[in-house]
Scaffold this active site. Structure first.
Site, short mmCIF file in Angstrom:
data_model
loop_
_atom_site.label_atom_id
_atom_site.label_comp_id
_atom_site.label_asym_id
_atom_site.label_seq_id
_atom_site.Cartn_x
_atom_site.Cartn_y
_atom_site.Cartn_z
N LYS A 181 0.83 -1.20 0.00
CA LYS A 181 0.00 0.00 0.00
C LYS A 181 0.88 1.27 0.00
CE LYS A 181 -3.78 -2.45 -0.02
NZ LYS A 181 -3.63 -3.76 0.54
C1 LIG Z 1 -4.80 -4.78 1.03
C2 LIG Z 1 -6.24 -4.88 1.16
C3 LIG Z 1 -6.85 -5.48 2.27
C4 LIG Z 1 -6.08 -6.22 3.33
O1 LIG Z 1 -5.11 -5.46 3.96
P1 LIG Z 1 -4.15 -6.16 5.03
O2 LIG Z 1 -3.56 -4.98 5.74
O3 LIG Z 1 -3.13 -6.91 4.22
O4 LIG Z 1 -4.93 -7.03 5.89
C5 LIG Z 1 -8.23 -5.47 2.36
N1 LIG Z 1 -8.98 -4.89 1.42
C6 LIG Z 1 -8.44 -4.32 0.33
C7 LIG Z 1 -9.34 -3.69 -0.68
C8 LIG Z 1 -7.06 -4.30 0.15
O5 LIG Z 1 -6.54 -3.74 -0.93
#
Ligand SMILES: *Cc1c(COP(=O)(O)O)cnc(C)c1O
Length: 376
Positions: A181
């Site tokens: 992210k």
């Molecule tokens: C990355 C992501 C998640 C999960 O995030 P984590 O921090 O890895 O648990 C959930 N929903 C969306 C849309 C994502 O892009």
């Protein structure tokens, strides 16, 4: 090989981690954890934010918090990450998917209301690629039917809808600080955002193993005991220290990503004009955050060929979600309301190109030239 992603790093993280090591406090809610939460509460702004070990954990906490019961229904897009659905499936809920809009890959707000039943508890919009869902429409539907809105804003930090930060519209929202992210807390991490005062106290309790430990430390109660269901949803102070090394650079990181995104967009717009590919659409009321640059090609066969072509040039590009309703667990835990007009078709056309904070313009050019060569 050009990777798909590099974890964001500003260079400040190391000094803060060293500081945290000297503080003799490594478990959650230490000085860095508090600083991060205050930063979000001020800048979003929000009633309360709580760091979590992941966005997945924040979504699970949210499902407990709104008291989802077995048999309840939760509406969301099928084009999303598994955690969006799992958080509610773990509470015994049934997932009701509706189709996406082909322009933004977000839930089609016009299809939500028809999917509402007496069992519906919540709507979970997912802001794909940091581009907001049509939140005014979604909030109005939720209000009419007395439903909760939980935003999966995993990809949405620093993006806005009509000037408001993503994650500040629903009663509860979640961010991700996974290393893929825009911001990370050292590989894994997340944030629970609470915009409705009534959920604040119970959120702290669920996050602290069902105890009133947070209130006890603030001197609000004189006993620290087990008061509700809960789990362990605190990240360590080292994760918060890493994240603090990025929050001070939030604008720089976002501007840098947006400029890389613009480079891709302007360089590939010609191919889009000639209708060889499609480039992302950003609605006027949305300011995105440069989370992702994707293109769409004709179909799955062309996508496979392009991914092979890029790989031969040393470029690691990737596709994205396989629609959840078509997966084995999706068949057990969900139903698709209405027609799958776009979810499967559009997901099969999409390719994400490499993107990270600090990516060199020459790398963008190299990738763009490789894409252009494929279509020439
Ligand atoms: C990355 C992501 C998640 C999960 O995030 P984590 O921090 O890895 O648990 C959930 N929903 C969306 C849309 C994502 O892009």
């Amino acid at each position: 090989m050009i990777p798909f992603n590099r974890p964001p790093c500003t260079g400040d993280e190391e000094q803060y981690i060293k500081q945290a090591l000297k503080n003799n406090k490594l478990s959650g809610d230490g000085p860095f954890g508090k600083k991060c939460q205050e930063w979000f509460e001020t800048n979003l702004p929000s009633k309360k934010t709580l760091l979590t070990p992941s966005c997945t954990a924040a979504l699970e906490l949210a499902a407990v918090l709104i008291d989802v019961q077995p048999g309840d229904e939760v509406i969301m897009p099928s084009y999303t990450f598994v955690s969006t659905a799992n958080a509610f499936v773990l509470r015994g809920a049934r997932i009701v998917f509706v189709d996406i809009r082909p322009d933004t890959m977000n839930i089609d707000e016009k299809l939500i209301e028809a999917a509402v039943t007496p069992r519906t508890r919540a709507i979970v919009p997912v802001h794909y690629a940091g581009v907001a869902c049509e939140m005014d429409t979604i909030m109005a539907i939720a209000e009419r039917h007395n439903l909760c809105v939980i935003e999966d804003a995993a990809q949405g930090m620093m993006a806005t809808y009509k000037g408001g930060a993503l994650g500040t519209f629903g009663q509860i929202s979640a961010y991700s600080f996974h290393e893929t992210k825009n911001f990370t807390s050292g590989g894994e991490g997340g944030l629970l955002i609470i915009n409705d005062e009534q959920y604040v106290q119970r959120a702290e309790i669920i996050r602290e193993k069902g105890t009133n430990r947070s209130q006890f430390f603030r001197g609000m109660v004189d006993k620290y005991s087990w008061v509700d269901m809960g789990s362990s949803y605190l990240p360590s102070e080292l994760q918060a220290a890493y994240l603090w090394g990025q929050l001070e650079w939030a604008d720089t990181i976002t501007q840098n990503r947006l400029s890389i995104w613009e480079s891709y967009y302007s360089a590939l717009n010609g191919l889009a004009q000639r209708e060889r590919i499609e480039v992302p659409t950003i609605p006027a009321e949305c300011q995105h955050n440069g989370h992702m640059f994707y293109i769409k090609v004709k179909d799955i066969a062309e996508r496979t060929a392009l991914l092979e072509h890029l790989k031969a040039d040393g470029i690691y590009a990737v596709f994205h979600y396989i629609p959840l309703h078509t997966s084995p667990a999706g068949l057990r835990f969900s139903r698709f309301h209405g027609d799958d007009e776009y979810t499967t078709r559009e997901s099969e056309r999409l390719i994400r190109l490499p993107m990270w904070f600090g990516m060199e313009k020459e790398t963008v050019n190299y990738i763009v030239n490789s894409v252009k060569r494929f279509f020439s």
